[in-house]
Structure formats: structure tokens, C-alpha cells
Motif scaffolding. Structure first.
Motif, PDB file in Angstrom:
ATOM      1  N   UNK A 132       0.837  -1.196   0.000  1.00  0.00           N
ATOM      2  CA  UNK A 132       0.000   0.000   0.000  1.00  0.00           C
ATOM      3  C   UNK A 132       0.873   1.248   0.000  1.00  0.00           C
ATOM      4  N   UNK A 133       0.287   2.338  -0.416  1.00  0.00           N
ATOM      5  CA  UNK A 133       0.955   3.641  -0.338  1.00  0.00           C
ATOM      6  C   UNK A 133       0.737   4.179   1.069  1.00  0.00           C
ATOM      7  N   UNK A 134       1.821   4.610   1.724  1.00  0.00           N
ATOM      8  CA  UNK A 134       1.697   5.100   3.091  1.00  0.00           C
ATOM      9  C   UNK A 134       1.171   6.533   3.076  1.00  0.00           C
ATOM     10  N   UNK A 135      -0.086   6.661   3.440  1.00  0.00           N
ATOM     11  CA  UNK A 135      -0.804   7.933   3.427  1.00  0.00           C
ATOM     12  C   UNK A 135      -2.195   7.675   2.883  1.00  0.00           C
ATOM     13  N   UNK A 136      -3.191   7.634   3.759  1.00  0.00           N
ATOM     14  CA  UNK A 136      -4.527   7.181   3.392  1.00  0.00           C
ATOM     15  C   UNK A 136      -5.208   8.128   2.399  1.00  0.00           C
ATOM     16  N   UNK A 137      -5.719   7.544   1.325  1.00  0.00           N
ATOM     17  CA  UNK A 137      -6.468   8.295   0.317  1.00  0.00           C
ATOM     18  C   UNK A 137      -7.899   7.758   0.315  1.00  0.00           C
ATOM     19  N   UNK A 138      -8.849   8.479   0.909  1.00  0.00           N
ATOM     20  CA  UNK A 138     -10.233   7.988   0.965  1.00  0.00           C
ATOM     21  C   UNK A 138     -10.863   7.915  -0.414  1.00  0.00           C
ATOM     22  N   UNK A 139     -11.898   7.081  -0.528  1.00  0.00           N
ATOM     23  CA  UNK A 139     -12.532   6.845  -1.828  1.00  0.00           C
ATOM     24  C   UNK A 139     -13.070   8.127  -2.455  1.00  0.00           C
ATOM     25  N   UNK A 140     -13.472   9.111  -1.633  1.00  0.00           N
ATOM     26  CA  UNK A 140     -14.070  10.329  -2.164  1.00  0.00           C
ATOM     27  C   UNK A 140     -13.051  11.385  -2.594  1.00  0.00           C
ATOM     28  N   UNK A 141     -11.772  11.129  -2.369  1.00  0.00           N
ATOM     29  CA  UNK A 141     -10.742  12.125  -2.685  1.00  0.00           C
ATOM     30  C   UNK A 141     -10.667  12.392  -4.191  1.00  0.00           C
ATOM     31  N   UNK A 142     -10.396  13.630  -4.553  1.00  0.00           N
ATOM     32  CA  UNK A 142     -10.261  13.982  -5.966  1.00  0.00           C
ATOM     33  C   UNK A 142      -8.921  13.529  -6.522  1.00  0.00           C
ATOM     34  N   UNK A 143      -7.895  13.501  -5.663  1.00  0.00           N
ATOM     35  CA  UNK A 143      -6.586  13.028  -6.091  1.00  0.00           C
ATOM     36  C   UNK A 143      -5.841  12.504  -4.866  1.00  0.00           C
ATOM     37  N   UNK A 144      -4.660  11.943  -5.085  1.00  0.00           N
ATOM     38  CA  UNK A 144      -3.950  11.257  -3.997  1.00  0.00           C
ATOM     39  C   UNK A 144      -3.204  12.208  -3.064  1.00  0.00           C
ATOM     40  N   UNK A 145      -3.252  13.506  -3.340  1.00  0.00           N
ATOM     41  CA  UNK A 145      -2.526  14.448  -2.489  1.00  0.00           C
ATOM     42  C   UNK A 145      -3.039  14.449  -1.050  1.00  0.00           C
ATOM     43  N   UNK A 146      -4.291  14.025  -0.844  1.00  0.00           N
ATOM     44  CA  UNK A 146      -4.849  13.940   0.517  1.00  0.00           C
ATOM     45  C   UNK A 146      -3.971  13.065   1.404  1.00  0.00           C
TER      46      UNK A 146
END
Length: 261
Positions: free
Chosen positions: A59-73
């Protein structure tokens, strides 16, 4: 807090220690200086044909929720505070339905000194076994890619933290942990690990109960850890290698790239 850590186990050893199956596309890297946004192993359970199957994924370390517009979250979500999991939209859905364990050999923390100096310390289990820290995971679909594109789905994860022990705690290890930093990752062991990663969706009350049990046992587990000086070069993510665990070692540029295992 947990912002840098070590995970250099061979993949076979990790899978065996987790008592899990390896994901078909599992590709891990040995690293003694893992930073947020890096690829990291996580252990989770999924229901397959009605049975819970434990698996190791990347996994990528840094949670990206399903509703995020991009992975910067995910850049701001590599750790999740235990006290506010159900209050923060980034983590709320994951704590109810997508819980995992994040294996580490140890993690780094920086100790403040006189004159604003900071020295890195390496926190690890005294018995040399892996830490299993409570985590959350999410699947995010890249809206820019087609639905049948195999690269469309990103698996990401976060490490849950809790308040560190009181620096005045009678335990030498716990008191030093408290003095080192105000936060620490939440350890899981035995039944706490099994219950945390068990598949299924919980309501808020059940999730809080599960979390509370793990929190109650956290300091007992942490009392068995060791805290040792680490190499100052760990502050630069370009440095990587076992020499980072030696506070006096000279930077070894040949180890700058982590290796596959």
C-alpha cells in the motif's frame, strides 16, 4: 508520531510471521528509512468464499479515501489519531470497515535537546520480532483511468497513533517514550491483532470498543521495547541501509537505493 520506519524483512519471512498469504503481485523493498508516500506492506483479512483469508499487500503510506479527488490527501494522512478516528471524514469509513496491521521492525523518533538540537532514536522490540501496528486502509479509483485499467486502483494505508505514556511513568522504557514524543503508534498483539483485522463492517459503538481494548493493552506492549540512538543521516530520505541503525556510522552512499526482497 511515526514518520520514518524500518521494514527490511525478506518477503517470505514477513508472510510467514504474519501467518498470511502473499498477494499475487506482491513486490516489497527492503528499507531502513521508509517515509510517507512510500510503498509499504500491510496485513489485512478478506472474505473469500465465506472464509477470512489473511493477506499481505503493498500500500501507499498515506490514506487516500474513496471520495478524494486526487492522492494528495494522503500526504497529510500517514498517521491517524485514535481519539478522532470517527470524527475525521478521512478515516471514519475505514475504521468501521477497513482495518489492517502495518508491520515494522522499528520506527524512528527525534529527541529534542539543548539549543534546539534533535537526535534520532530507533524504537524497536527487545525480542527482535516485528511490531504490528494498528492501521487503516482504503481503495481509491483514479478517475482519469478507464474502469478496466489495472492501474486504476490504489491501495493506501495509515498508522493509528495514541498519546505516549507520562514521562514520569515508573517504567524506564515508558517514561523515555513519553519524553521522546507526545505520540506513538498503536501496537497490536495476539487477540488484539486478530480482532482488529477481522473482516466485516462495524457500527461506531463496536469500533470504539475494539479500539478501546487495543488502547488498554498498548502501554504493556510498549514496556518491552528498546530505544537506541540512530544515525543522524536518517533525516535525509535518500539515505538507506542498515548502517542507519548505527549512530556513529559514516553515510554509505552505496546503500542509497533500497533493494527488492
Amino acid at each position: 508520531m511515526c514518520g520514518r520506519y524500518v521494514m527490511a524483512r525478506a518477503s517470505g519471512d514477513l508472510v510467514a510471521e504474519a501467518e498470511a498469504e502473499a498477494d499475487a503481485n506482491l513486490e516489497l523493498r527492503q528499507s531502513w528509512n521508509i517515509a510517507p508516500t512510500s510503498d509499504v506492506p500491510v496485513v489485512l483479512e478478506r472474505l473469500l468464499d465465506g472464509a477470512a483469508v489473511r493477506q499481505v499487500h503493498v500500500a501507499r503510506w498515506g490514506l487516500v479515501p474513496a471520495w478524494a479527488k486526487d492522492i494528495s490527501v494522503g500526504v497529510r494522512a500517514f498517521n491517524a489519531r485514535s481519539e478522532t478516528l470517527l470524527e475525521k471524514p478521512t478515516f471514519r469509513d475505514a475504521v468501521l470497515a477497513r482495518r489492517c496491521a502495518v508491520p515494522m521492525e522499528g520506527y524512528y523518533e527525534w529527541q529534542s535537546g539543548p539549543g534546539g538540537t534533535r537526535k534520532p532514536c530507533y524504537v524497536h522490540r527487545a525480542d527482535g520480532k516485528l511490531h504490528w501496528f494498528a492501521g487503516l486502509y482504503e481503495w481509491w479509483a483514479d478517475p482519469a483511468l478507464a474502469a478496466d485499467d489495472p492501474n486504476r486502483w490504489l491501495l493506501s494505508a495509515s498508522v493509528i497513533t495514541l498519546a505516549s505514556p507520562d514521562p514520569e511513568d515508573p517504567s524506564p522504557v515508558l517514561s523515555r517514550l513519553g519524553a521522546l514524543h507526545g505520540r506513538m503508534p498503536l501496537p497490536l498483539a495476539g487477540e488484539d491483532l486478530d480482532r482488529w483485522i477481522a473482516p466485516g463492517t462495524l457500527n461506531a459503538t463496536a469500533a470504539l470498543s475494539l479500539l478501546g481494548t487495543a488502547l488498554e493493552n498498548a502501554y504493556a506492549a510498549a514496556g518491552e521495547w528498546k530505544i537506541e540512538p540512530a544515525n543522524p543521516a536518517v533525516g535525509n530520505v535518500r539515505h538507506d541501509g542498515p548502517w542507519l541503525l548505527d549512530a556513529d556510522a559514516e553515510p554509505n552512499e552505496t546503500d542509497a537505493e533500497a533493494v527488492l526482497f
